[in-house]
Design a protein around this motif. Sequence first.
Motif, PDB file in Angstrom:
ATOM      1  N   THR A 147       2.279   3.312  14.188  1.00  0.00           N
ATOM      2  CA  THR A 147       1.232   2.878  13.341  1.00  0.00           C
ATOM      3  C   THR A 147       1.196   3.540  12.092  1.00  0.00           C
ATOM      4  N   LEU A 148       0.609   3.245  11.234  1.00  0.00           N
ATOM      5  CA  LEU A 148       0.216   3.854   9.950  1.00  0.00           C
ATOM      6  C   LEU A 148      -0.251   5.289  10.297  1.00  0.00           C
ATOM      7  N   GLN A 149      -1.028   5.590  11.242  1.00  0.00           N
ATOM      8  CA  GLN A 149      -1.257   6.939  11.457  1.00  0.00           C
ATOM      9  C   GLN A 149      -0.225   7.891  11.844  1.00  0.00           C
ATOM     10  N   HIS A 150       0.692   7.198  12.621  1.00  0.00           N
ATOM     11  CA  HIS A 150       2.078   8.152  12.889  1.00  0.00           C
ATOM     12  C   HIS A 150       2.807   8.331  11.638  1.00  0.00           C
ATOM     13  N   ALA A 151       2.789   7.560  10.773  1.00  0.00           N
ATOM     14  CA  ALA A 151       3.523   7.767   9.368  1.00  0.00           C
ATOM     15  C   ALA A 151       2.679   8.956   8.581  1.00  0.00           C
ATOM     16  N   ALA A 152       1.551   8.776   8.645  1.00  0.00           N
ATOM     17  CA  ALA A 152       0.431   9.526   7.733  1.00  0.00           C
ATOM     18  C   ALA A 152       0.668  11.015   8.295  1.00  0.00           C
ATOM     19  N   ASN A 153       0.878  11.282   9.875  1.00  0.00           N
ATOM     20  CA  ASN A 153       1.051  12.406  10.251  1.00  0.00           C
ATOM     21  C   ASN A 153       2.372  12.990  10.069  1.00  0.00           C
ATOM     22  N   ASP A 154       3.353  12.227   9.710  1.00  0.00           N
ATOM     23  CA  ASP A 154       4.590  12.608   9.392  1.00  0.00           C
ATOM     24  C   ASP A 154       5.120  12.613   7.838  1.00  0.00           C
ATOM     25  N   GLY A 155       3.912  12.448   7.123  1.00  0.00           N
ATOM     26  CA  GLY A 155       3.770  12.587   5.564  1.00  0.00           C
ATOM     27  C   GLY A 155       4.917  11.475   5.040  1.00  0.00           C
ATOM     28  N   TYR A 200       3.666   3.729  -1.439  1.00  0.00           N
ATOM     29  CA  TYR A 200       2.232   4.339  -1.050  1.00  0.00           C
ATOM     30  C   TYR A 200       2.505   5.423  -0.141  1.00  0.00           C
ATOM     31  N   LEU A 201       1.771   6.446   0.111  1.00  0.00           N
ATOM     32  CA  LEU A 201       1.621   7.617   0.814  1.00  0.00           C
ATOM     33  C   LEU A 201       0.815   7.018   2.190  1.00  0.00           C
ATOM     34  N   ALA A 202       1.454   7.252   3.425  1.00  0.00           N
ATOM     35  CA  ALA A 202       0.821   6.655   4.420  1.00  0.00           C
ATOM     36  C   ALA A 202      -0.644   7.259   4.620  1.00  0.00           C
ATOM     37  N   SER A 203      -0.613   8.569   4.109  1.00  0.00           N
ATOM     38  CA  SER A 203      -1.835   9.406   4.397  1.00  0.00           C
ATOM     39  C   SER A 203      -2.978   8.735   3.391  1.00  0.00           C
ATOM     40  N   ASP A 204      -2.531   7.916   2.445  1.00  0.00           N
ATOM     41  CA  ASP A 204      -3.730   7.445   1.485  1.00  0.00           C
ATOM     42  C   ASP A 204      -4.081   6.185   2.039  1.00  0.00           C
ATOM     43  N   CYS A 215       1.603 -11.314  -7.688  1.00  0.00           N
ATOM     44  CA  CYS A 215       1.919 -12.596  -7.593  1.00  0.00           C
ATOM     45  C   CYS A 215       0.845 -13.022  -6.408  1.00  0.00           C
ATOM     46  N   GLY A 216      -0.015 -12.050  -5.877  1.00  0.00           N
ATOM     47  CA  GLY A 216      -0.942 -12.503  -5.010  1.00  0.00           C
ATOM     48  C   GLY A 216      -0.711 -12.957  -3.630  1.00  0.00           C
ATOM     49  N   LYS A 217       0.622 -12.821  -3.382  1.00  0.00           N
ATOM     50  CA  LYS A 217       1.147 -13.639  -2.020  1.00  0.00           C
ATOM     51  C   LYS A 217       1.577 -12.314  -0.988  1.00  0.00           C
ATOM     52  N   ALA A 218       1.272 -12.344   0.309  1.00  0.00           N
ATOM     53  CA  ALA A 218       1.753 -11.582   0.995  1.00  0.00           C
ATOM     54  C   ALA A 218       3.045 -11.927   1.928  1.00  0.00           C
ATOM     55  N   ASP A 219       3.418 -13.256   1.731  1.00  0.00           N
ATOM     56  CA  ASP A 219       4.431 -13.956   2.514  1.00  0.00           C
ATOM     57  C   ASP A 219       5.683 -13.360   2.484  1.00  0.00           C
ATOM     58  N   TYR A 220       5.994 -12.828   1.192  1.00  0.00           N
ATOM     59  CA  TYR A 220       7.374 -12.335   0.725  1.00  0.00           C
ATOM     60  C   TYR A 220       7.700 -10.971   0.825  1.00  0.00           C
ATOM     61  N   MET A 221       6.306 -10.161   1.330  1.00  0.00           N
ATOM     62  CA  MET A 221       6.677  -8.922   1.169  1.00  0.00           C
ATOM     63  C   MET A 221       7.345  -8.113   2.385  1.00  0.00           C
ATOM     64  N   SER A 222       7.830  -7.096   2.009  1.00  0.00           N
ATOM     65  CA  SER A 222       8.714  -6.270   3.191  1.00  0.00           C
ATOM     66  C   SER A 222       8.191  -5.046   2.918  1.00  0.00           C
ATOM     67  N   VAL A 223       8.381  -4.054   4.089  1.00  0.00           N
ATOM     68  CA  VAL A 223       7.710  -2.759   4.078  1.00  0.00           C
ATOM     69  C   VAL A 223       9.095  -1.802   4.726  1.00  0.00           C
ATOM     70  N   LYS A 224       9.404  -0.892   4.144  1.00  0.00           N
ATOM     71  CA  LYS A 224      10.210   0.297   4.669  1.00  0.00           C
ATOM     72  C   LYS A 224       9.476   1.458   4.781  1.00  0.00           C
ATOM     73  N   VAL A 225       9.515   2.339   5.666  1.00  0.00           N
ATOM     74  CA  VAL A 225       8.938   3.590   5.913  1.00  0.00           C
ATOM     75  C   VAL A 225      10.073   4.580   5.644  1.00  0.00           C
ATOM     76  N   LYS A 226       9.858   5.315   4.885  1.00  0.00           N
ATOM     77  CA  LYS A 226      10.730   6.499   4.291  1.00  0.00           C
ATOM     78  C   LYS A 226      10.169   7.982   4.375  1.00  0.00           C
ATOM     79  N   THR A 227      11.261   8.641   4.473  1.00  0.00           N
ATOM     80  CA  THR A 227      10.605  10.157   4.801  1.00  0.00           C
ATOM     81  C   THR A 227      11.089  10.801   3.438  1.00  0.00           C
ATOM     82  N   PRO A 228      10.201  11.412   2.638  1.00  0.00           N
ATOM     83  CA  PRO A 228      10.609  11.901   1.298  1.00  0.00           C
ATOM     84  C   PRO A 228      11.774  12.992   1.449  1.00  0.00           C
TER      85      PRO A 228
END
Length: 120
Positions: free
Chosen positions: A18-26, A42-46, A67-80
């Motif tokens: 979850t987003l909370q897991h990512a926020a906990n891990d910075g 974005y920062l997950a904590s934000d 562009c206002g569309k969400a269909d073409y978005m991809s998300v990667k989770v990174k640790t700084p």
Amino acid sequence: MPEEYSKYHRHPAKPVRTLQHAANDGQIIAVNCSLCRRHINYLASDLVQVLNPARPVDAPPFACSRCGKADYMSVKVKTPSAGDYGHLVIRRLLGVRSVWEWGNRPLGDEVKPDAGRKRN
Ligand SMILES: [Zn+2]
């Protein structure tokens, strides 16, 4: 914002991160729109301050602001990494703006908290 996670298929044995897991891990949520090629970090904590912390971390947080569309978005989770500090640009939550809404109502009418959503 509709929260439809059904399109994010996972192996049933794999727990949803979850987003909370990512926020906990910075961690950083790197969002990419392949339609207009906008890239935002974005920062997950934000994000947990404005979105449901229980949402899957890889669900795009918002529709693309360009562009206002969400269909073409991809998300990667990174640790700084150490080299990211002072260099990597993050779209930060700078504050929350609240707006007073006013409307004309007959004297004695009950005013419900969401009554301001109607424009009159
Ligand atoms: Zn876009």
